[in-house]
Design an enzyme around this catalytic site. Structure first.
Site, short mmCIF file in Angstrom:
data_model
loop_
_atom_site.label_atom_id
_atom_site.label_comp_id
_atom_site.label_asym_id
_atom_site.label_seq_id
_atom_site.Cartn_x
_atom_site.Cartn_y
_atom_site.Cartn_z
N ASP A 263 91.30 134.03 11.90
CA ASP A 263 92.62 134.32 12.45
C ASP A 263 92.58 134.02 13.95
OD1 ASP A 263 95.25 134.98 12.75
OD2 ASP A 263 95.13 136.93 11.79
C1 BGC Z 1 98.36 136.16 12.61
C2 BGC Z 1 98.28 135.23 11.43
C3 BGC Z 1 98.95 133.93 11.76
C4 BGC Z 1 98.30 133.34 12.98
C5 BGC Z 1 98.84 132.00 13.39
C6 BGC Z 1 97.91 135.51 13.90
O1 BGC Z 1 98.19 136.29 15.00
O2 BGC Z 1 97.60 137.31 12.34
O3 BGC Z 1 98.87 135.83 10.31
O4 BGC Z 1 98.87 133.07 10.67
O5 BGC Z 1 98.49 134.24 14.07
O6 BGC Z 1 100.11 132.08 13.90
#
Ligand code: BGC
Length: 740
Positions: A263
């Protein structure tokens, strides 16, 4: 590209090139107008790293991405194409109800169609991968991200996750209009302590396996191409560096062989977690755990080279990660066609087209949960000449799509007011704002500013009260601020802001015919709303066709079809709460007049609206549960080989057509470990004409009773059990049999 060519390519790449293939950079570093979904300031990427990076996130648009692909491929020593990823969560430009609203629809086939539609739009806009579905099990609606999940039930979540994967990916991600899907956030992110986003998660291995891992597994079995790690620690180990979780469970047990992406910034966060002392150690932990792609941290770029040179990490591990990323690019067909489906013409043709609008309108209706309908105030009669006033901050608001979609313009969105004004009826309709959304100033993570104007309060209220005095009915459109739900939007209070409740309180003094529509991304406290309204309908954030879908339902063109996907508590203090809690040694009977029992002294241990609950414009009557089949044909014994058939009759006893979600729950009465009270194992949506009766049957298999037992074996245990068929998780309509 053939496998041999791919191996040749990897063999020919320098270590620097390979390490940069593992890097994903936010689009903002290439185009200042692109979306921002996380912090940027800490990320100091060089021009060279930007050129060599393997992937970019959060930038879209056919023209833009074609150009960027050309520029970057030109600069890459081996001209390797970029893979563009984006959070397409509930639609790209044609927006549908938030994932929790889809959970409420209990309709995986519909979610598959929605994902298909979103994939077509996203692919036309040049995207290759969507960061969806989110399969995190959620039991605490203080957590802002419950909106992105499909709810508290692992069975429902599993069906939904698999359906979305199929919808996005189709049968071949290379084909036109398909995207690769990424299931997230592995694992257990929904278990954040106290509902605080990014908080630690403590789960026994049994609960993790029985409840939390199953929906990700369904997505994997459906062929999902990517998995994203979660931010949280799981039993004190950050997921992104958790070798047991990623290699033993995800890869070896679950058989996932696609790309594992971290993530956003999660590698670097292992330093803050006090697990890694620096970027190099974070990189070592993550690569050993099997993380292929580093989203928005530079730990791999800064750490891996030294780790290889010192012999702490074998270059083979890096090659494996590069290979998985290149295999994904190859499966998407990017080596032959680096733009994939990016097409300005297709964008024009598909985005917000009529077919897509019709689908999201249907999805909205399927998600609306009718919680109360006293005196059958709903549906309205379009032939009478009554006056209906629409008021509240959502009566004329276009931000009705949750916090994870970013429409280019809100012009295409049909607000409640737009929808009502378009609808042909003899009723007279009036509109007024009545209240502001919040009662304080606030700036949100995307820079949106809410300016509260205290001097407006009385004026808006008075205007609303005067209108309410003169109208036959009032529809109050209330709810959470859209930015009060989603990532980093956990709440301690689950109420509708007081500013809006004051409107409801004032209007209810002068008009008793109140229908309250609640716009929100999570179950919230509704006791007072219920007490002051005749009808309450929970509409989530329904997206592009909000106003049309609401009109369809208010005037009875169709009935609302949603069912509660996450328990609605009386009060936030009951969190976490979920229908399939374990039975305790001192069970309570749901009242307050008991002593030395489990529960609270000042609140009955029940939900205001339990999982599965939802009304229709008609009533349904259930027959008793009948069993047949099984070992002796009489339904009394279930074995691995012989399934039992459980059936009941459902009758529409009202005067209008209605859709019911018939639910099947099972319960294991004794086990080597404590078992949940009941568990959802099946459902069927049926539509019945007035007076019509239908027999609904479910095949009950031994598999439905399997769990990780005292010896951590995944088995069912012989003994007495029950099967329930009813309209929600509070049903007491059951029959008993035995597993042999
Ligand atoms: C979130 C994810 C997301 C990623 C990309 C993160 O902060 O937890 O769910 O896919 O950002 O935007």
């Amino acid at each position: 590209m053939t496998k041999e060519k791919l191996t040749e390519l990897i063999n020919d790449m320098s270590l620097e090139e390979k390490i940069c293939q593992l890097l994903q950079v936010a689009g903002n570093f290439y185009d200042k107008e692109s979306l921002v979904t996380g912090g940027l300031d800490y990320f100091k990427v060089t021009d060279r790293e930007k050129e060599l990076a393997g992937s970019i996130l959060s930038i879209s648009g056919a023209e833009k991405l074609k150009k960027l692909q050309d520029e970057l491929m030109e600069k890459q020593p081996h001209h390797i194409p970029q893979v563009f990823m984006l959070d397409i969560i509930n639609g790209y430009e044609t927006i549908y109800t938030v994932p929790l609203g889809q959970g409420a629809s209990f309709n995986p086939e519909l979610s598959e169609k929605l994902a298909r539609m979103a994939a077509k739009e996203g692919a036309a806009a040049g995207i290759h991968v969507t960061f969806s579905p989110m399969a995190d099990l959620c039991r605490d609606s203080r957590w802002g991200r419950v909106m992105e999940s499909t709810g508290e039930d692992s069975y429902l979540n599993g069906l939904m996750a698999a359906a979305m994967v199929k919808g996005y990916q189709g049968d071949d991600i290379k084909k036109k209009g398909n995207l690769a899907a990424c299931v997230k956030h592995f694992a257990g992110y929904g278990g954040a302590e106290g509902g605080r986003d990014y908080d630690n998660v403590e789960l026994s291995e049994r609960t993790l396996r029985n409840e939390y891992l199953t929906a990700y597994k369904e997505a994997i079995d459906a062929g999902v191409k990517l998995v994203m790690t979660s931010f949280n620690t799981l039993n004190q180990v950050p997921s992104t560096g958790n070798k047991w979780l990623m290699r033993d469970i995800l890869r070896d047990e679950m058989g996932f062989d696609g790309v594992l992406i971290s993530d956003y910034g999660a590698l670097k966060e292992m330093i803050a977690h006090n697990i890694a002392k620096d970027e190099e150690q974070a990189a070592e932990l993550a690569i050993n755990a099997g993380v292929d792609m580093d989203m928005m941290s530079l730990c791999y770029v800064h750490g891996l080279k030294a780790l290889v040179e010192s012999g702490k990490v074998s270059e083979k591990l890096i090659d494996e990660a590069v290979e998985r990323i290149l295999v994904l690019k190859n499966e998407l067909g990017l080596f032959e066609n680096p733009y994939k489906d990016a097409s300005v013409e297709d964008e024009e043709r598909l985005l917000l087209c009529e077919e897509h609008r019709n689908l999201v309108r249907e999805a909205a209706v399927e998600s609306f949960i009718l919680l109360e309908n006293e005196d059958n105030i709903l549906p309205f009669n379009k032939d009478d000449s009554q006056t209906i006033a629409f008021m509240g901050p959502y009566a004329d608001e276009k931000r009705v799509y949750g916090s994870w979609v970013f429409p280019k313009s809100e012009e295409g969105i049909v607000s409640v007011k737009d929808g009502v004004e378009r609808f042909k009826t003899n009723n007279k309709t009036v509109f007024c704002k009545g209240s502001q959304l919040l009662s304080y100033n606030r700036t949100f993570k995307d820079g949106t500013e809410v300016k509260y104007n205290p001097s407006l309060k009385e004026k808006l209220l008075n205007e609303a009260v005067e209108i309410a005095k003169k109208t036959d009915k009032v529809v109050l459109c209330l709810g959470e601020h859209p930015h009060f739900t989603g990532e980093a939007a956990s709440r301690v209070s689950l109420s509708i802001p007081d500013e809006q409740m004051d409107l409801l309180r004032a209007v209810s003094k002068v008009n008793k015919n109140i229908v309250t529509l609640v716009f929100a991304g999570r179950p919230i406290e509704l006791l007072e709303v219920k007490n002051l309204s005749k009808a309450v309908m929970f509409v989530w954030f329904p997206g592009t066709e909000t106003g049309n879908a609401i009109t369809d339902v208010l005037w009875g063109e169709t009935d609302p079809k949603g069912r509660v996907p996450m328990s609605f508590p009386y009060t936030a203090a009951q969190m976490p709460c979920y229908y399939n809690r374990f039975v305790t040694g001192r069970p309570n009977d749901g009242t307050l007049n008991q002593h030395f029992v489990n529960g609270y002294i000042d609140q009955i241990d029940k939900m205001l609206y339990p999982f599965g609950y939802g009304k229709s414009y008609t009533e349904f009557e259930y027959g008793t549960v009948k069993l047949s089949g099984g070992v002796n044909g009489d339904g009394k014994q279930l074995s691995k080989e012989k399934t039992v058939i459980a059936s009941t009759t459902v009758k529409n006893t009202g005067t209008v057509v209605g859709t019911e979600t018939v639910q099947l729950y099972v319960s294991d009465l004794y086990g080597s470990v404590v078992r949940p009270r009941i568990q959802l194992k099946g459902f069927e949506k049926i539509t019945l004409n007035p007076g019509e009766t239908k027999t609904v049957s479910f095949e009950v298999s031994e598999e439905m009773f399997r769990f990780y037992n005292i010896n951590m074996e995944y088995v069912s245990e012989p003994g007495d059990c029950r099967v329930y068929i009813g309209s929600d998780s509070d049903t007491n309509n059951y029959a008993e049999f035995e597993i042999v």
